[in-house]
Motif scaffolding. Structure first.
Motif, mmCIF file in Angstrom:
data_model
loop_
_atom_site.group_PDB
_atom_site.id
_atom_site.type_symbol
_atom_site.label_atom_id
_atom_site.label_comp_id
_atom_site.label_asym_id
_atom_site.label_seq_id
_atom_site.Cartn_x
_atom_site.Cartn_y
_atom_site.Cartn_z
ATOM 1 N N GLU A 114 22.036 -44.442 53.040
ATOM 2 C CA GLU A 114 21.217 -45.302 53.892
ATOM 3 C C GLU A 114 20.265 -46.126 53.048
ATOM 4 O O GLU A 114 20.074 -45.876 51.856
ATOM 5 C CB GLU A 114 20.434 -44.467 54.908
ATOM 6 C CG GLU A 114 19.422 -43.511 54.294
ATOM 7 C CD GLU A 114 18.591 -42.781 55.337
ATOM 8 O OE1 GLU A 114 18.442 -43.306 56.470
ATOM 9 O OE2 GLU A 114 18.094 -41.685 55.028
ATOM 10 N N ASP A 115 19.686 -47.156 53.682
ATOM 11 C CA ASP A 115 18.739 -48.007 52.980
ATOM 12 C C ASP A 115 17.575 -47.186 52.424
ATOM 13 O O ASP A 115 17.130 -46.217 53.050
ATOM 14 C CB ASP A 115 18.173 -49.059 53.934
ATOM 15 C CG ASP A 115 19.186 -50.112 54.350
ATOM 16 O OD1 ASP A 115 20.303 -50.109 53.800
ATOM 17 O OD2 ASP A 115 18.848 -50.923 55.230
ATOM 18 N N ARG A 163 19.435 -51.844 49.928
ATOM 19 C CA ARG A 163 20.647 -51.251 50.477
ATOM 20 C C ARG A 163 21.293 -50.310 49.460
ATOM 21 O O ARG A 163 21.078 -50.446 48.258
ATOM 22 C CB ARG A 163 21.631 -52.345 50.878
ATOM 23 C CG ARG A 163 21.127 -53.228 52.007
ATOM 24 C CD ARG A 163 22.092 -54.346 52.308
ATOM 25 N NE ARG A 163 21.617 -55.172 53.410
ATOM 26 C CZ ARG A 163 22.209 -56.284 53.824
ATOM 27 N NH1 ARG A 163 23.308 -56.727 53.198
ATOM 28 N NH2 ARG A 163 21.716 -56.970 54.841
ATOM 29 N N THR A 180 12.825 -52.876 50.971
ATOM 30 C CA THR A 180 14.057 -52.238 51.451
ATOM 31 C C THR A 180 15.208 -52.637 50.533
ATOM 32 O O THR A 180 15.409 -53.828 50.266
ATOM 33 C CB THR A 180 14.378 -52.650 52.897
ATOM 34 O OG1 THR A 180 13.414 -52.073 53.779
ATOM 35 C CG2 THR A 180 15.760 -52.140 53.313
#
Length: 302
Positions: A241-242, A187, A185
């Motif tokens: 969004e991530d 950012r 993930t």
């Protein structure tokens, strides 16, 4: 600012040479199979992304869920990118798999599975299932299953190390050497350059959420295949969004793929042995009767 001579000496990031959105049926999209991209990306031979809201999950439950089916010659790796799944196996224990955790199932010489995990009480569940082709010494060997919670999986920014080793961090999953599989993930605005280990000339990623700049834009639901080589894979999370994705790199699998309905082996002889074992287990499975646990799951039959 870097000196021009030094800047020119930096490795050139790997280019995307192919991309796909696969083909879907219901809430499952097949991005890769052993008969297509798996031939080029082996030992990675199969990849599904699944994405179901509560209504879909309830409909699947009412219909009886995924049917029990066999495998041999491969290992399956399941990771969750949103929501969680429950597992319940008298031989292993019970718990939940959420983001960062993994279900590892090495089919080896043969297993039947498909109902060992059930959806948790979530509004949405999303994730990936990957198949890895096994080497000759494991493809007809003993089967095994492991369920590892996110808290027990190692992390090295920005990735959970699902399979293999990244830097000094090694996954507890007992996969063959020469394979990395990361759950990442990033950012918005973050950048990362993945430097593969020596010999890992196979490289790809598949994006569950968000957007990435990998030399060109990769968007959610897309799988991107990189040119062969050992240069870094340079990524930047773009959009609002991530970016959540899986990334694989590996030493190429040096064996041909011999394909059954649910099996992948290195030779016709190994495939025949796997299919015989599957048939034997199938008969024993019928004789075993109802194996459903109190939570509704059905353990893997080895």
């Amino acid at each position: 600012m870097a000196h021009p001579a030094l800047k020119n000496a930096w490795p050139i990031p790997r280019r995307i040479v192919q991309r796909t959105r696969g083909h879907g049926q219901g809430f499952i999209t097949r991005l890769m199979s052993p008969a297509d991209l798996g031939q080029a990306l082996k030992p990675f031979v199969f990849l599904d992304i699944f994405d179901a809201d509560r209504a879909m999950l309830q409909a699947v439950e009412r219909s009886g869920g995924m049917p029990i089916h066999p495998h041999s010659g491969v290992a399956t790796v399941t990771v969750i990118t949103q929501g969680h799944a429950r597992y319940d196996d008298p031989a292993i224990g019970a718990g939940e798999i959420a983001y960062g955790g993994v279900e590892w199932m090495r089919a080896g010489g043969g297993v039947w599975h498909g109902k060992e995990m059930t959806a948790g009480d979530v509004s949405r569940m999303q994730g990936f299932q990957l198949w890895l082709a096994l080497p000759p010494e494991l493809e007809n060997g003993p089967a095994e299953s492991r369920y590892i919670d996110a808290g027990d999986m190692p992390y090295a920014w920005p990735a959970h190390i699902i399979v293999g080793k990244y830097g000094d961090v090694r996954s507890p999953v007992p996969a063959p050497d020469g394979i990395n599989y990361l759950l990442v993930t990033m950012r918005p605005g973050e950048s990362w350059s993945y430097a593969p280990p020596a010999g890992h000339s196979v490289g790809w990623l598949a994006l569950a959420k968000g957007m990435l700049d990998a030399g060109s834009t990769v968007s959610a639901g897309e799988m991107a295949i990189f040119e062969n080589g050992e240069a870094p894979i340079s990524l930047e999370a773009t959009g609002s969004e991530d970016a959540v994705f899986v990334l694989g790199s590996a030493v190429p699998h040096p064996h041909p793929l011999h394909l059954g309905h649910y099996s992948v082996h290195t030779s016709a002889e190994a495939l025949a042995a796997g299919e015989r074992r599957i048939a034997e287990l199938g008969q024993k499975l019928k004789e075993a009767g109802d194996r459903q646990t109190a939570s509704g799951s059905v353990p893997v039959f080895r």
